[in-house]
Design a protein around this motif. Structure first.
Motif, PDB file in Angstrom:
ATOM      1  N   ARG A 189       4.014   5.728  -5.830  1.00  0.00           N
ATOM      2  CA  ARG A 189       3.967   5.775  -7.217  1.00  0.00           C
ATOM      3  C   ARG A 189       3.485   6.970  -7.638  1.00  0.00           C
ATOM      4  O   ARG A 189       3.785   7.741  -8.727  1.00  0.00           O
ATOM      5  CB  ARG A 189       3.416   4.687  -7.983  1.00  0.00           C
ATOM      6  CG  ARG A 189       4.151   3.390  -7.798  1.00  0.00           C
ATOM      7  CD  ARG A 189       3.681   2.441  -8.674  1.00  0.00           C
ATOM      8  NE  ARG A 189       2.527   1.415  -8.059  1.00  0.00           N
ATOM      9  CZ  ARG A 189       2.628   0.525  -7.499  1.00  0.00           C
ATOM     10  NH1 ARG A 189       3.825  -0.002  -7.051  1.00  0.00           N
ATOM     11  NH2 ARG A 189       1.697   0.032  -7.054  1.00  0.00           N
ATOM     12  N   GLY A 190       2.439   7.898  -6.959  1.00  0.00           N
ATOM     13  CA  GLY A 190       1.876   8.821  -7.522  1.00  0.00           C
ATOM     14  C   GLY A 190       2.613  10.158  -7.081  1.00  0.00           C
ATOM     15  O   GLY A 190       2.096  11.167  -7.427  1.00  0.00           O
ATOM     16  N   LEU A 191       3.653  10.102  -6.405  1.00  0.00           N
ATOM     17  CA  LEU A 191       4.491  11.093  -5.957  1.00  0.00           C
ATOM     18  C   LEU A 191       5.665  11.611  -7.091  1.00  0.00           C
ATOM     19  O   LEU A 191       6.407  10.384  -7.164  1.00  0.00           O
ATOM     20  CB  LEU A 191       5.010  10.963  -4.292  1.00  0.00           C
ATOM     21  CG  LEU A 191       3.997  10.790  -3.495  1.00  0.00           C
ATOM     22  CD1 LEU A 191       4.475  10.621  -2.007  1.00  0.00           C
ATOM     23  CD2 LEU A 191       2.991  12.055  -3.456  1.00  0.00           C
ATOM     24  N   SER A 192       6.122  12.623  -6.959  1.00  0.00           N
ATOM     25  CA  SER A 192       7.683  12.743  -7.495  1.00  0.00           C
ATOM     26  C   SER A 192       8.707  12.566  -6.443  1.00  0.00           C
ATOM     27  O   SER A 192       8.598  12.865  -5.473  1.00  0.00           O
ATOM     28  CB  SER A 192       7.387  14.333  -8.006  1.00  0.00           C
ATOM     29  OG  SER A 192       6.758  14.626  -8.975  1.00  0.00           O
ATOM     30  N   ARG A 193       9.760  11.826  -7.098  1.00  0.00           N
ATOM     31  CA  ARG A 193      10.823  11.504  -6.288  1.00  0.00           C
ATOM     32  C   ARG A 193      12.137  12.432  -6.678  1.00  0.00           C
ATOM     33  O   ARG A 193      12.411  12.352  -7.765  1.00  0.00           O
ATOM     34  CB  ARG A 193      11.409   9.986  -6.588  1.00  0.00           C
ATOM     35  CG  ARG A 193      12.258   9.477  -5.847  1.00  0.00           C
ATOM     36  CD  ARG A 193      12.505   7.992  -6.206  1.00  0.00           C
ATOM     37  NE  ARG A 193      13.655   7.493  -5.493  1.00  0.00           N
ATOM     38  CZ  ARG A 193      13.903   6.058  -5.356  1.00  0.00           C
ATOM     39  NH1 ARG A 193      13.239   5.322  -6.195  1.00  0.00           N
ATOM     40  NH2 ARG A 193      15.056   5.530  -4.659  1.00  0.00           N
ATOM     41  N   VAL A 224       2.456   9.541   3.130  1.00  0.00           N
ATOM     42  CA  VAL A 224       3.674   9.171   2.441  1.00  0.00           C
ATOM     43  C   VAL A 224       3.990  10.123   2.004  1.00  0.00           C
ATOM     44  O   VAL A 224       3.786  11.191   1.527  1.00  0.00           O
ATOM     45  CB  VAL A 224       3.483   8.001   1.281  1.00  0.00           C
ATOM     46  CG1 VAL A 224       2.832   6.755   1.935  1.00  0.00           C
ATOM     47  CG2 VAL A 224       2.732   8.546   0.166  1.00  0.00           C
ATOM     48  N   ARG A 225       5.627  10.018   1.958  1.00  0.00           N
ATOM     49  CA  ARG A 225       6.417  11.005   1.337  1.00  0.00           C
ATOM     50  C   ARG A 225       8.100  10.772   1.209  1.00  0.00           C
ATOM     51  O   ARG A 225       8.574   9.891   1.980  1.00  0.00           O
ATOM     52  CB  ARG A 225       6.642  12.361   2.183  1.00  0.00           C
ATOM     53  CG  ARG A 225       7.647  12.902   2.721  1.00  0.00           C
ATOM     54  CD  ARG A 225       7.541  14.168   3.716  1.00  0.00           C
ATOM     55  NE  ARG A 225       8.150  15.199   2.730  1.00  0.00           N
ATOM     56  CZ  ARG A 225       8.253  16.490   3.313  1.00  0.00           C
ATOM     57  NH1 ARG A 225       7.597  16.720   4.449  1.00  0.00           N
ATOM     58  NH2 ARG A 225       8.537  17.417   2.724  1.00  0.00           N
ATOM     59  N   ALA A 267       0.901  -1.143  -0.154  1.00  0.00           N
ATOM     60  CA  ALA A 267       0.089  -0.147   0.124  1.00  0.00           C
ATOM     61  C   ALA A 267       0.823   1.267   0.123  1.00  0.00           C
ATOM     62  O   ALA A 267       0.603   2.161  -0.813  1.00  0.00           O
ATOM     63  CB  ALA A 267      -0.874  -0.112   1.196  1.00  0.00           C
ATOM     64  N   LYS A 268       2.106   1.274   0.758  1.00  0.00           N
ATOM     65  CA  LYS A 268       2.778   2.233   0.717  1.00  0.00           C
ATOM     66  C   LYS A 268       3.388   2.542  -0.827  1.00  0.00           C
ATOM     67  O   LYS A 268       3.501   3.539  -1.075  1.00  0.00           O
ATOM     68  CB  LYS A 268       3.980   2.229   1.658  1.00  0.00           C
ATOM     69  CG  LYS A 268       4.881   3.229   2.094  1.00  0.00           C
ATOM     70  CD  LYS A 268       6.286   3.187   1.474  1.00  0.00           C
ATOM     71  CE  LYS A 268       6.924   1.688   1.727  1.00  0.00           C
ATOM     72  NZ  LYS A 268       8.234   1.694   0.938  1.00  0.00           N
ATOM     73  N   CYS A 309      10.755   6.319  -0.131  1.00  0.00           N
ATOM     74  CA  CYS A 309       9.475   6.511   0.377  1.00  0.00           C
ATOM     75  C   CYS A 309       9.284   6.090   1.830  1.00  0.00           C
ATOM     76  O   CYS A 309       9.310   4.958   2.256  1.00  0.00           O
ATOM     77  CB  CYS A 309       8.383   5.967  -0.611  1.00  0.00           C
ATOM     78  SG  CYS A 309       6.536   6.341  -0.317  1.00  0.00           S
ATOM     79  N   ASP A 310       8.688   7.137   2.596  1.00  0.00           N
ATOM     80  CA  ASP A 310       8.727   6.941   3.955  1.00  0.00           C
ATOM     81  C   ASP A 310       7.047   7.013   4.404  1.00  0.00           C
ATOM     82  O   ASP A 310       6.300   7.625   3.646  1.00  0.00           O
ATOM     83  CB  ASP A 310       9.342   8.016   4.856  1.00  0.00           C
ATOM     84  CG  ASP A 310       9.342   7.378   6.136  1.00  0.00           C
ATOM     85  OD1 ASP A 310       9.221   6.267   6.695  1.00  0.00           O
ATOM     86  OD2 ASP A 310       9.985   8.016   7.230  1.00  0.00           O
TER      87      ASP A 310
END
Length: 111
Positions: free
Chosen positions: A44-48, A76-77, A38-39, A55-56
């Motif tokens: 996957r929807g965030l910019s890395r 998450v971030r 789930a994390k 991802c935390d």
């Protein structure tokens, strides 16, 4: 008072977290797998920023209340990987030093 809960205002009216030790049994391993999946899906929807970031999540992956619970009540971030790894090691060390075992309830206080 349930075992593992101290009589104080640590909880501030919020329910405690419960440790999930993935090696405890098959159900605990499945909880850990669901938390991780789930994390990862949410990240996957965030910019890395770059490959050194990880991802935390909160609640921690090592809790029964983690992202895999399915209630959408997690965050998450991406954070610097070295800091994330250090924080994970410190959390694991704390579980051991304060003897927080599988399914034990605990609270955290952030200053």
């Amino acid at each position: 008072m349930p075992p593992g809960i101290a009589p104080s205002d640590v909880w501030n009216g919020r329910p405690p977290l419960h440790r999930n030790w993935a090696n405890y049994d098959a159900a605990a391993a499945e909880t850990a797998r669901k938390n991780r999946n789930a994390k990862d899906a949410a990240c996957r929807g965030l910019s890395r920023p770059n490959d050194s970031y990880q991802c935390d999540e909160f609640p921690f992956a090592s809790t029964m209340e983690g992202a895999g619970l399915g209630d959408g009540n997690f965050s998450v971030r991406y954070v610097p990987g070295a800091e994330n790894s250090k924080a994970g090691t410190e959390l694991s060390d704390w579980y051991g030093s304060d003897r927080i075992l599988h399914n034990n309830a605990y609270g955290i206080f952030v200053k």
